[in-house]
Write a protein that holds these residues in place. Structure first.
Motif, PDB file in Angstrom:
ATOM      1  N   ASN A   1      45.439  41.172  34.507  1.00  0.00           N
ATOM      2  CA  ASN A   1      45.266  39.899  35.200  1.00  0.00           C
ATOM      3  C   ASN A   1      46.061  39.833  36.496  1.00  0.00           C
ATOM      4  O   ASN A   1      45.737  39.056  37.402  1.00  0.00           O
ATOM      5  CB  ASN A   1      45.686  38.746  34.281  1.00  0.00           C
ATOM      6  CG  ASN A   1      44.484  38.049  33.651  1.00  0.00           C
ATOM      7  OD1 ASN A   1      43.667  37.477  34.362  1.00  0.00           O
ATOM      8  ND2 ASN A   1      44.368  38.126  32.339  1.00  0.00           N
ATOM      9  N   GLU A   2      47.093  40.667  36.590  1.00  0.00           N
ATOM     10  CA  GLU A   2      47.924  40.661  37.790  1.00  0.00           C
ATOM     11  C   GLU A   2      47.154  41.131  39.027  1.00  0.00           C
ATOM     12  O   GLU A   2      47.574  40.874  40.160  1.00  0.00           O
ATOM     13  CB  GLU A   2      49.153  41.548  37.572  1.00  0.00           C
ATOM     14  CG  GLU A   2      50.080  41.028  36.467  1.00  0.00           C
ATOM     15  CD  GLU A   2      51.206  41.998  36.155  1.00  0.00           C
ATOM     16  OE1 GLU A   2      51.243  43.076  36.787  1.00  0.00           O
ATOM     17  OE2 GLU A   2      52.031  41.674  35.285  1.00  0.00           O
ATOM     18  N   SER A   3      46.032  41.826  38.793  1.00  0.00           N
ATOM     19  CA  SER A   3      45.264  42.363  39.919  1.00  0.00           C
ATOM     20  C   SER A   3      44.241  41.376  40.464  1.00  0.00           C
ATOM     21  O   SER A   3      43.560  41.676  41.453  1.00  0.00           O
ATOM     22  CB  SER A   3      44.543  43.646  39.491  1.00  0.00           C
ATOM     23  OG  SER A   3      43.541  43.360  38.515  1.00  0.00           O
ATOM     24  N   ARG A   4      44.115  40.211  39.868  1.00  0.00           N
ATOM     25  CA  ARG A   4      43.045  39.280  40.244  1.00  0.00           C
ATOM     26  C   ARG A   4      43.107  38.874  41.715  1.00  0.00           C
ATOM     27  O   ARG A   4      42.066  38.705  42.365  1.00  0.00           O
ATOM     28  CB  ARG A   4      43.101  38.029  39.367  1.00  0.00           C
ATOM     29  CG  ARG A   4      42.481  38.232  37.996  1.00  0.00           C
ATOM     30  CD  ARG A   4      42.749  37.081  37.070  1.00  0.00           C
ATOM     31  NE  ARG A   4      42.304  35.801  37.619  1.00  0.00           N
ATOM     32  CZ  ARG A   4      42.556  34.631  37.023  1.00  0.00           C
ATOM     33  NH1 ARG A   4      43.236  34.591  35.885  1.00  0.00           N
ATOM     34  NH2 ARG A   4      42.120  33.504  37.563  1.00  0.00           N
ATOM     35  N   SER A   5      44.303  38.752  42.255  1.00  0.00           N
ATOM     36  CA  SER A   5      44.445  38.296  43.638  1.00  0.00           C
ATOM     37  C   SER A   5      43.967  39.336  44.653  1.00  0.00           C
ATOM     38  O   SER A   5      43.797  39.023  45.828  1.00  0.00           O
ATOM     39  CB  SER A   5      45.900  37.934  43.931  1.00  0.00           C
ATOM     40  OG  SER A   5      46.736  39.067  43.732  1.00  0.00           O
ATOM     41  N   ASN A   6      43.726  40.563  44.189  1.00  0.00           N
ATOM     42  CA  ASN A   6      43.288  41.634  45.096  1.00  0.00           C
ATOM     43  C   ASN A   6      41.786  41.605  45.360  1.00  0.00           C
ATOM     44  O   ASN A   6      41.299  42.389  46.184  1.00  0.00           O
ATOM     45  CB  ASN A   6      43.650  43.008  44.517  1.00  0.00           C
ATOM     46  CG  ASN A   6      45.150  43.191  44.346  1.00  0.00           C
ATOM     47  OD1 ASN A   6      45.935  42.619  45.106  1.00  0.00           O
ATOM     48  ND2 ASN A   6      45.544  43.973  43.348  1.00  0.00           N
ATOM     49  N   TYR A   7      41.068  40.719  44.669  1.00  0.00           N
ATOM     50  CA  TYR A   7      39.613  40.752  44.743  1.00  0.00           C
ATOM     51  C   TYR A   7      39.047  39.368  45.073  1.00  0.00           C
ATOM     52  O   TYR A   7      39.601  38.332  44.675  1.00  0.00           O
ATOM     53  CB  TYR A   7      39.024  41.247  43.421  1.00  0.00           C
ATOM     54  CG  TYR A   7      39.491  42.632  43.061  1.00  0.00           C
ATOM     55  CD1 TYR A   7      38.858  43.760  43.571  1.00  0.00           C
ATOM     56  CD2 TYR A   7      40.599  42.810  42.218  1.00  0.00           C
ATOM     57  CE1 TYR A   7      39.304  45.038  43.252  1.00  0.00           C
ATOM     58  CE2 TYR A   7      41.044  44.081  41.894  1.00  0.00           C
ATOM     59  CZ  TYR A   7      40.395  45.189  42.415  1.00  0.00           C
ATOM     60  OH  TYR A   7      40.844  46.449  42.102  1.00  0.00           O
ATOM     61  N   HIS A   8      37.934  39.392  45.773  1.00  0.00           N
ATOM     62  CA  HIS A   8      37.225  38.143  46.080  1.00  0.00           C
ATOM     63  C   HIS A   8      36.664  37.516  44.816  1.00  0.00           C
ATOM     64  O   HIS A   8      36.666  36.277  44.670  1.00  0.00           O
ATOM     65  CB  HIS A   8      36.107  38.436  47.087  1.00  0.00           C
ATOM     66  CG  HIS A   8      35.314  37.229  47.474  1.00  0.00           C
ATOM     67  ND1 HIS A   8      35.835  36.207  48.233  1.00  0.00           N
ATOM     68  CD2 HIS A   8      34.021  36.878  47.195  1.00  0.00           C
ATOM     69  CE1 HIS A   8      34.904  35.281  48.410  1.00  0.00           C
ATOM     70  NE2 HIS A   8      33.802  35.657  47.796  1.00  0.00           N
ATOM     71  N   HIS A   9      36.178  38.345  43.914  1.00  0.00           N
ATOM     72  CA  HIS A   9      35.622  37.855  42.645  1.00  0.00           C
ATOM     73  C   HIS A   9      35.701  38.975  41.606  1.00  0.00           C
ATOM     74  O   HIS A   9      35.676  40.154  41.958  1.00  0.00           O
ATOM     75  CB  HIS A   9      34.166  37.404  42.821  1.00  0.00           C
ATOM     76  CG  HIS A   9      33.674  36.523  41.708  1.00  0.00           C
ATOM     77  ND1 HIS A   9      33.858  35.156  41.710  1.00  0.00           N
ATOM     78  CD2 HIS A   9      33.023  36.804  40.557  1.00  0.00           C
ATOM     79  CE1 HIS A   9      33.317  34.640  40.615  1.00  0.00           C
ATOM     80  NE2 HIS A   9      32.812  35.622  39.887  1.00  0.00           N
ATOM     81  N   ILE A  10      35.780  38.566  40.339  1.00  0.00           N
ATOM     82  CA  ILE A  10      35.823  39.519  39.228  1.00  0.00           C
ATOM     83  C   ILE A  10      34.705  39.190  38.254  1.00  0.00           C
ATOM     84  O   ILE A  10      34.487  38.020  37.906  1.00  0.00           O
ATOM     85  CB  ILE A  10      37.187  39.469  38.508  1.00  0.00           C
ATOM     86  CG1 ILE A  10      38.302  39.976  39.435  1.00  0.00           C
ATOM     87  CG2 ILE A  10      37.154  40.299  37.221  1.00  0.00           C
ATOM     88  CD1 ILE A  10      39.696  39.769  38.883  1.00  0.00           C
ATOM     89  N   PHE A  11      34.004  40.216  37.834  1.00  0.00           N
ATOM     90  CA  PHE A  11      33.015  40.095  36.753  1.00  0.00           C
ATOM     91  C   PHE A  11      33.598  40.804  35.535  1.00  0.00           C
ATOM     92  O   PHE A  11      33.788  42.023  35.546  1.00  0.00           O
ATOM     93  CB  PHE A  11      31.675  40.700  37.176  1.00  0.00           C
ATOM     94  CG  PHE A  11      30.999  39.944  38.275  1.00  0.00           C
ATOM     95  CD1 PHE A  11      30.097  38.930  37.987  1.00  0.00           C
ATOM     96  CD2 PHE A  11      31.290  40.219  39.609  1.00  0.00           C
ATOM     97  CE1 PHE A  11      29.481  38.218  39.009  1.00  0.00           C
ATOM     98  CE2 PHE A  11      30.677  39.512  40.633  1.00  0.00           C
ATOM     99  CZ  PHE A  11      29.769  38.508  40.331  1.00  0.00           C
ATOM    100  N   TYR A  12      33.868  40.029  34.513  1.00  0.00           N
ATOM    101  CA  TYR A  12      34.613  40.528  33.352  1.00  0.00           C
ATOM    102  C   TYR A  12      33.683  40.645  32.149  1.00  0.00           C
ATOM    103  O   TYR A  12      33.049  39.658  31.747  1.00  0.00           O
ATOM    104  CB  TYR A  12      35.770  39.581  33.031  1.00  0.00           C
ATOM    105  CG  TYR A  12      36.603  39.991  31.845  1.00  0.00           C
ATOM    106  CD1 TYR A  12      37.604  40.947  31.972  1.00  0.00           C
ATOM    107  CD2 TYR A  12      36.386  39.425  30.595  1.00  0.00           C
ATOM    108  CE1 TYR A  12      38.376  41.325  30.885  1.00  0.00           C
ATOM    109  CE2 TYR A  12      37.148  39.791  29.504  1.00  0.00           C
ATOM    110  CZ  TYR A  12      38.145  40.750  29.654  1.00  0.00           C
ATOM    111  OH  TYR A  12      38.893  41.119  28.569  1.00  0.00           O
ATOM    112  N   THR A  13      33.586  41.850  31.572  1.00  0.00           N
ATOM    113  CA  THR A  13      32.707  42.065  30.411  1.00  0.00           C
ATOM    114  C   THR A  13      33.481  42.482  29.167  1.00  0.00           C
ATOM    115  O   THR A  13      32.878  42.857  28.166  1.00  0.00           O
ATOM    116  CB  THR A  13      31.633  43.133  30.718  1.00  0.00           C
ATOM    117  OG1 THR A  13      32.248  44.426  30.770  1.00  0.00           O
ATOM    118  CG2 THR A  13      30.922  42.844  32.037  1.00  0.00           C
ATOM    119  N   GLY A  14      34.817  42.405  29.221  1.00  0.00           N
ATOM    120  CA  GLY A  14      35.625  42.761  28.062  1.00  0.00           C
ATOM    121  C   GLY A  14      35.738  41.603  27.086  1.00  0.00           C
ATOM    122  O   GLY A  14      35.144  40.531  27.291  1.00  0.00           O
TER     123      GLY A  14
END
Length: 372
Positions: free
Chosen positions: A220-233
């Motif tokens: 979750n710490e990496s979330r700020s590095n991306y414009h958007h996240i698609f999570y399938t876990g």
């Protein structure tokens, strides 16, 4: 270009990644904590025999959605394949799903369709008006005898509890037919990719704006590095299980190799409670267009999912749904993450449903994320 993170290299993640990358507006990074793409659909050629192995159990693609069928066929040829499942009970081999041949064989009859309908209606438990459990649903549909033969033992092994403790909705996926049609599915299109599912997913992920990183866990710490996240876990893992763990069943396999042919069919269920495994799948029969002198088959066993196991089937019992609601309330508060796929939505979804939902998810995102 905007950076997108896709967590999971199964069908959900691959379809979304491809949909976004081909617009030319996004750099898409796909990560997966396993050492291969494909998730539980992963297939690989056995180096000794050349047989295509379904590493996490049988996968037969079926859909009535022409858009989804056309989509997967862009990436490999799906060769027609009819799934004809057998079940062993009390020393006899029967066809599944329950059909006219199963009914006639089980009862030693030669019923016409109309006679079989009347017979099963008479066998059904008329006192059950609104079935709430798996057991009630089965008894209402087919009566005590067929329930005990084909559902009770198998279901108890598969889910690790009495069928009376399971919701009726689980059984609604299992049809009963009053014809000699033993095709396990009713869908218009059915097939298996000529080169395997991992090949299909590899092709979907092949794009100059997509990078794939394996053996990499999401943080979750990496979330700020991306414009958007698609999570399938798993949805509970995303929130570090702080409302508790959702219940899943998982499976494991014992592999056997021999010369010739073991069972003459891709999948045979073992309905007797006394047999410890639920079914045997013999992999060379998933590619009937090929021939092999040797064979590989897996006995499949079901158990509870521990912290180190791969989750397969969401249990969705009353306690699970209460926990799920708490996680879903948190999902609604998150702006830059989309949750999709079987694990992230805690639903049982087939491959075609996963692809359809991934295409729709990507389309909704692209409609909102309009270039300035």
């Amino acid at each position: 270009m905007k950076k997108i993170l896709v967590v999971g290299a199964g069908f959900s993640g691959a379809v979304v990644a491809n949909s976004l990358a081909k617009t030319g507006r996004y750099l898409v990074e796909v990560i997966d904590e396993r050492s291969h793409i494909g998730g539980n659909c992963h297939t690989e050629k056995d180096p000794d025999t050349g047989i295509m192995i379904h590493k996490y159990g049988p996968h037969i693609f079926h859909t009535s959605n022409e858009v989804v069928w056309d989509y997967v066929n862009r990436f490999d040829r799906f060769i027609p394949f009819v799934n004809r499942v057998k079940s062993v009970y009390n020393g006899q081999v029967y066809s599944l799903p329950i059909n006219l041949h199963t009914i006639n064989q089980f009862y030693g009859k030669a019923f016409s369709p109309a006679e079989a309908i009347d017979w099963i209606k008479e066998k059904g438990d008329k006192s059950i008006l609104d079935p709430k459990t798996f057991e009630e649903q089965a008894k209402k549909f087919v009566g005590e005898e067929l329930y005990k033969a084909f559902f009770y033992g198998y279901t108890k092994k598969q889910w690790g509890c009495e069928p009376a403790d399971l919701p009726a909705s689980i059984l609604k996926r299992l049809p009963v037919r009053f014809s000699y049609d033993d095709n396990y599915y009713n869908d218009r299109f059915q097939g298996i990719p000529e080169n395997g599912y991992s090949y299909v997913i590899e092709k979907i992920l092949t794009h100059k704006f997509i990078t794939v990183k394996l053996n990499e866990k999401f943080s979750n710490e990496s979330r700020s590095n991306y414009h958007h996240i698609f999570y399938t876990g798993p949805i509970d893992a995303f929130f570090s299980f702080h409302h508790g763990r959702l219940g899943y069943r998982t499976v494991f396999f014992k592999e056997y190799r021999k010369d010739g042919d073991h069972q003459g069919n891709p999948v045979i269920n073992y309905a007797d409670e006394s047999v410890p495994y639920t079914r045997i799948h013999e992999h060379k029969h998933f590619t009937p267009w090929e021939s092999f002198d040797k064979t590989i088959y897996f006995e499949e066993y079901s158990k509870e999912t521990s912290e180190v196991d791969i989750p397969y089937y969401p249990k969705r019992l009353e306690g699970d749904l209460k926990i799920l609601k708490l996680y879903e309330e948190e999902v609604e508060q998150i702006k830059n993450v989309s949750f999709l796929g079987r694990l992230a939505t805690y639903r049982y979804l087939d491959m075609h449903q996963i692809i359809e939902e991934a295409l729709e998810c990507a389309e909704r995102y692209l409609e909102k994320d309009v270039p300035v």
